[in-house]
Structures are given as structure tokens and as C-alpha cells.
Design a protein around this motif. Structure first.
Motif, PDB file in Angstrom:
ATOM      1  N   TYR A  71      25.621  60.990  11.683  1.00  2.41           N
ATOM      2  CA  TYR A  71      25.858  60.722  10.259  1.00  2.41           C
ATOM      3  C   TYR A  71      27.346  60.464   9.983  1.00  2.41           C
ATOM      4  O   TYR A  71      27.698  59.506   9.292  1.00  2.41           O
ATOM      5  CB  TYR A  71      25.362  61.898   9.413  1.00  2.41           C
ATOM      6  N   SER A  72      28.209  61.305  10.511  1.00  2.96           N
ATOM      7  CA  SER A  72      29.650  61.160  10.259  1.00  2.96           C
ATOM      8  C   SER A  72      30.178  59.822  10.766  1.00  2.96           C
ATOM      9  O   SER A  72      30.979  59.154  10.094  1.00  2.96           O
ATOM     10  CB  SER A  72      30.422  62.311  10.912  1.00  2.96           C
ATOM     11  N   ASP A  73      29.719  59.418  11.963  1.00  3.65           N
ATOM     12  CA  ASP A  73      30.156  58.130  12.507  1.00  3.65           C
ATOM     13  C   ASP A  73      29.660  56.974  11.645  1.00  3.65           C
ATOM     14  O   ASP A  73      30.378  55.989  11.421  1.00  3.65           O
ATOM     15  CB  ASP A  73      29.641  57.968  13.935  1.00  3.65           C
ATOM     16  N   PHE A  74      28.430  57.103  11.137  1.00  5.43           N
ATOM     17  CA  PHE A  74      27.875  56.059  10.281  1.00  5.43           C
ATOM     18  C   PHE A  74      28.696  55.927   8.995  1.00  5.43           C
ATOM     19  O   PHE A  74      29.026  54.814   8.568  1.00  5.43           O
ATOM     20  CB  PHE A  74      26.426  56.393   9.947  1.00  5.43           C
ATOM     21  N   ILE A  75      29.023  57.065   8.377  1.00  3.44           N
ATOM     22  CA  ILE A  75      29.810  57.053   7.145  1.00  3.44           C
ATOM     23  C   ILE A  75      31.173  56.401   7.380  1.00  3.44           C
ATOM     24  O   ILE A  75      31.637  55.577   6.583  1.00  3.44           O
ATOM     25  CB  ILE A  75      29.982  58.478   6.601  1.00  3.44           C
ATOM     26  N   ALA A  76      31.821  56.776   8.472  1.00  6.66           N
ATOM     27  CA  ALA A  76      33.148  56.228   8.767  1.00  6.66           C
ATOM     28  C   ALA A  76      33.071  54.721   9.005  1.00  6.66           C
ATOM     29  O   ALA A  76      33.958  53.970   8.584  1.00  6.66           O
ATOM     30  CB  ALA A  76      33.734  56.928   9.990  1.00  6.66           C
ATOM     31  N   ARG A  77      32.003  54.274   9.670  1.00  6.21           N
ATOM     32  CA  ARG A  77      31.868  52.851   9.991  1.00  6.21           C
ATOM     33  C   ARG A  77      31.515  52.024   8.756  1.00  6.21           C
ATOM     34  O   ARG A  77      32.059  50.935   8.540  1.00  6.21           O
ATOM     35  CB  ARG A  77      30.789  52.682  11.054  1.00  6.21           C
ATOM     36  N   GLU A  78      30.611  52.516   7.931  1.00  6.68           N
ATOM     37  CA  GLU A  78      30.118  51.732   6.810  1.00  6.68           C
ATOM     38  C   GLU A  78      30.947  51.900   5.537  1.00  6.68           C
ATOM     39  O   GLU A  78      31.054  50.973   4.736  1.00  6.68           O
ATOM     40  CB  GLU A  78      28.659  52.129   6.506  1.00  6.68           C
ATOM     41  N   PHE A  79      31.502  53.100   5.338  1.00  4.08           N
ATOM     42  CA  PHE A  79      32.182  53.391   4.066  1.00  4.08           C
ATOM     43  C   PHE A  79      33.554  54.007   4.304  1.00  4.08           C
ATOM     44  O   PHE A  79      33.954  54.931   3.603  1.00  4.08           O
ATOM     45  CB  PHE A  79      31.346  54.358   3.216  1.00  4.08           C
ATOM     46  N   GLY A  80      34.266  53.514   5.298  1.00 10.18           N
ATOM     47  CA  GLY A  80      35.562  54.085   5.639  1.00 10.18           C
ATOM     48  C   GLY A  80      36.599  53.865   4.559  1.00 10.18           C
ATOM     49  O   GLY A  80      36.309  53.402   3.453  1.00 10.18           O
ATOM     50  N   GLU A  81      37.836  54.170   4.895  1.00  6.55           N
ATOM     51  CA  GLU A  81      38.927  54.062   3.931  1.00  6.55           C
ATOM     52  C   GLU A  81      39.010  52.653   3.347  1.00  6.55           C
ATOM     53  O   GLU A  81      38.905  51.653   4.051  1.00  6.55           O
ATOM     54  CB  GLU A  81      40.256  54.411   4.615  1.00  6.55           C
ATOM     55  N   SER A  82      39.191  52.587   2.048  1.00 10.19           N
ATOM     56  CA  SER A  82      39.305  51.299   1.370  1.00 10.19           C
ATOM     57  C   SER A  82      40.165  51.468   0.127  1.00 10.19           C
ATOM     58  O   SER A  82      40.090  52.473  -0.561  1.00 10.19           O
ATOM     59  CB  SER A  82      37.923  50.770   0.978  1.00 10.19           C
ATOM     60  N   GLU A  83      40.994  50.484  -0.132  1.00 12.74           N
ATOM     61  CA  GLU A  83      41.829  50.508  -1.322  1.00 12.74           C
ATOM     62  C   GLU A  83      41.122  49.874  -2.515  1.00 12.74           C
ATOM     63  O   GLU A  83      41.653  49.867  -3.628  1.00 12.74           O
ATOM     64  CB  GLU A  83      43.140  49.766  -1.046  1.00 12.74           C
ATOM     65  N   ILE A  84      39.917  49.357  -2.299  1.00 11.04           N
ATOM     66  CA  ILE A  84      39.155  48.723  -3.375  1.00 11.04           C
ATOM     67  C   ILE A  84      38.535  49.801  -4.249  1.00 11.04           C
ATOM     68  O   ILE A  84      37.933  50.748  -3.748  1.00 11.04           O
ATOM     69  CB  ILE A  84      38.050  47.832  -2.786  1.00 11.04           C
ATOM     70  N   PRO A  85      38.660  49.704  -5.568  1.00 16.12           N
ATOM     71  CA  PRO A  85      38.015  50.683  -6.457  1.00 16.12           C
ATOM     72  C   PRO A  85      36.515  50.722  -6.219  1.00 16.12           C
ATOM     73  O   PRO A  85      35.895  49.724  -5.857  1.00 16.12           O
ATOM     74  CB  PRO A  85      38.347  50.162  -7.857  1.00 16.12           C
ATOM     75  N   LEU A  86      35.930  51.888  -6.449  1.00 16.86           N
ATOM     76  CA  LEU A  86      34.513  52.086  -6.167  1.00 16.86           C
ATOM     77  C   LEU A  86      33.632  51.111  -6.936  1.00 16.86           C
ATOM     78  O   LEU A  86      32.621  50.628  -6.411  1.00 16.86           O
ATOM     79  CB  LEU A  86      34.124  53.527  -6.510  1.00 16.86           C
TER      80      LEU A  86
END
Length: 222
Positions: A71-86
């Protein structure tokens, strides 16, 4: 995209999601002390910023998802750090990932199965390039699909343009009343059972239970 209830939800709470994770976690602890009406928001408040999309779509089963391998790897891959507002990141994710992998795929299969030639006029590249240049506030601040409704209102009567949104339906209860899926690759039967016992609770539980049934069909019957 940007015309669904989840997009309006992220717009309304944009300032809340812009706060620090620590403050959101504190809000979650406070909300849990209040009546059950706030239970959903409390759970979503406790989600990590990367998990916001999954939290909204799968609450209250988010805590079950967290316990799955990878799960953690999936979250990091799909929704990692981004400067774009949610409020912009969610529609972009759906355009780049959900549309081609789910919506367009299922539309093609469903139409071909019934010998129909389906048209998707809003997927015109020129149209998308124009809409991509619009301010997100114009798409979200005045209700669901407000721009499309206002344009159509110029040419069609209100009874055709001002109707409640109705999604596609399928016999979900038939799947939820069947036997628990077993032998899914990467998920132990005991873990599936934890979700399955909540399948009639609605929300994320029901949605995930249906997907577990679909996964069993795919892996064992196809």
C-alpha cells in the motif's frame, strides 16, 4: 472531469487541505469526540495528504487498505509529492489514469459487446486544450458541471439541463450476497474476510467488496 461531487468536496475544503498534516490530525481527534455525523470527516482528516483521493472514495475502509501489502509503495508511486493544489491534482489524476484505464476501457468493451459505435465528443484534443487553460474556480465554484449546464440552457429547455445527476447502476447486491471471494493473489483470505464482514455497511466497504468479487472472477474464472 471536475464535474463530480468529490471535486466539489475538495473545492469546499481546499483551505482545510492546505493546512499542515499535524493540524488535520488534531482536527480528526477533536471531531471523533463529536456526534457520529462528523465521523466521516474525522477519518478523512486523519488521512495523509497523499491519501486524500483514496480517503474520500473509500472511507471508512481506508484503514483496511493501509494494511494491505504494497500500500505505501502504491501511494508513493501514484500520489507522491506534488506542488499542484489538490483541487487541480485530482482532476488531472483522473484524466491521466482513471479515464484511460477504467472509463474509456469499459465504454469500449460495453459498446462493442452490443455492436454499438460509441462517440466521446468531449475527448476532442482541441476541446481539452481549451478547457485546460481555464481557471479551476470557474469549473468548481458554481456547482456541478455549471458551465456545461449554462451553455446547454441557451438551446434546450430547463427540464433537460437541470436534472439531478444519475449514475450508472448494476446489481451490486447480487455480488455482495454471494460467497466471499478466496485465493486472491497478494491478499490473504483472512484479510479479505475483514472487509467482507462490513460489505453491507455501504461506502468504501461495499465498493471494495465488489472489486474483490470482480478480482476473483478475473483470476479464477477467466
Amino acid at each position: 472531469t471536475a464535474g463530480y461531487a468529490k471535486h466539489a468536496y475538495f473545492w469546499k475544503l481546499r483551505n482545510f487541505y492546505a493546512t499542515s498534516p499535524q493540524l488535520r490530525l488534531l482536527c480528526a481527534r477533536i471531531l471523533r469526540c463529536l456526534p457520529n455525523f462528523f465521523e466521516g470527516l474525522a477519518g478523512i482528516s486523519a488521512a495523509d495528504g497523499h491519501e486524500a483521493y483514496l480517503a474520500v472514495k473509500n472511507y471508512p475502509a481506508l484503514f483496511w487498505l493501509r494494511s494491505l501489502p504494497g500500500y505505501s509503495d502504491f501511494i508513493a508511486r501514484e500520489f507522491g509529492e506534488s506542488e499542484i493544489p489538490l483541487i487541480a491534482a485530482v482532476p488531472r489524476y483522473e484524466m491521466n489514469k482513471v479515464f484511460p484505464a477504467v472509463h474509456l476501457y469499459t465504454s469500449d468493451h460495453a459498446s462493442m459487446r452490443h455492436s454499438l459505435e460509441l462517440r466521446t465528443p468531449f475527448l476532442s484534443r482541441r476541446f481539452l486544450e481549451v478547457v485546460a487553460g481555464w481557471d479551476m474556480r470557474g469549473l468548481l465554484a458554481f456547482g456541478q458541471k455549471s458551465i456545461l449546464r449554462r451553455v446547454l440552457a441557451r438551446y434546450l429547455p430547463s427540464k433537460l439541463t437541470d436534472q439531478p445527476k444519475t449514475g450508472f447502476s448494476f446489481p451490486r447486491e447480487a455480488l455482495l450476497n454471494s460467497e466471499m471471494p478466496r485465493g486472491l493473489p497478494g491478499i490473504e483470505d483472512a484479510k479479505v474476510a475483514q472487509c467482507w464482514k462490513h460489505r453491507h455497511a455501504g461506502g468504501g466497504w461495499a465498493a471494495i467488496a465488489v472489486r474483490l468479487q470482480s478480482a476473483e472472477y478475473f483470476f479464477h474464472r477467466q
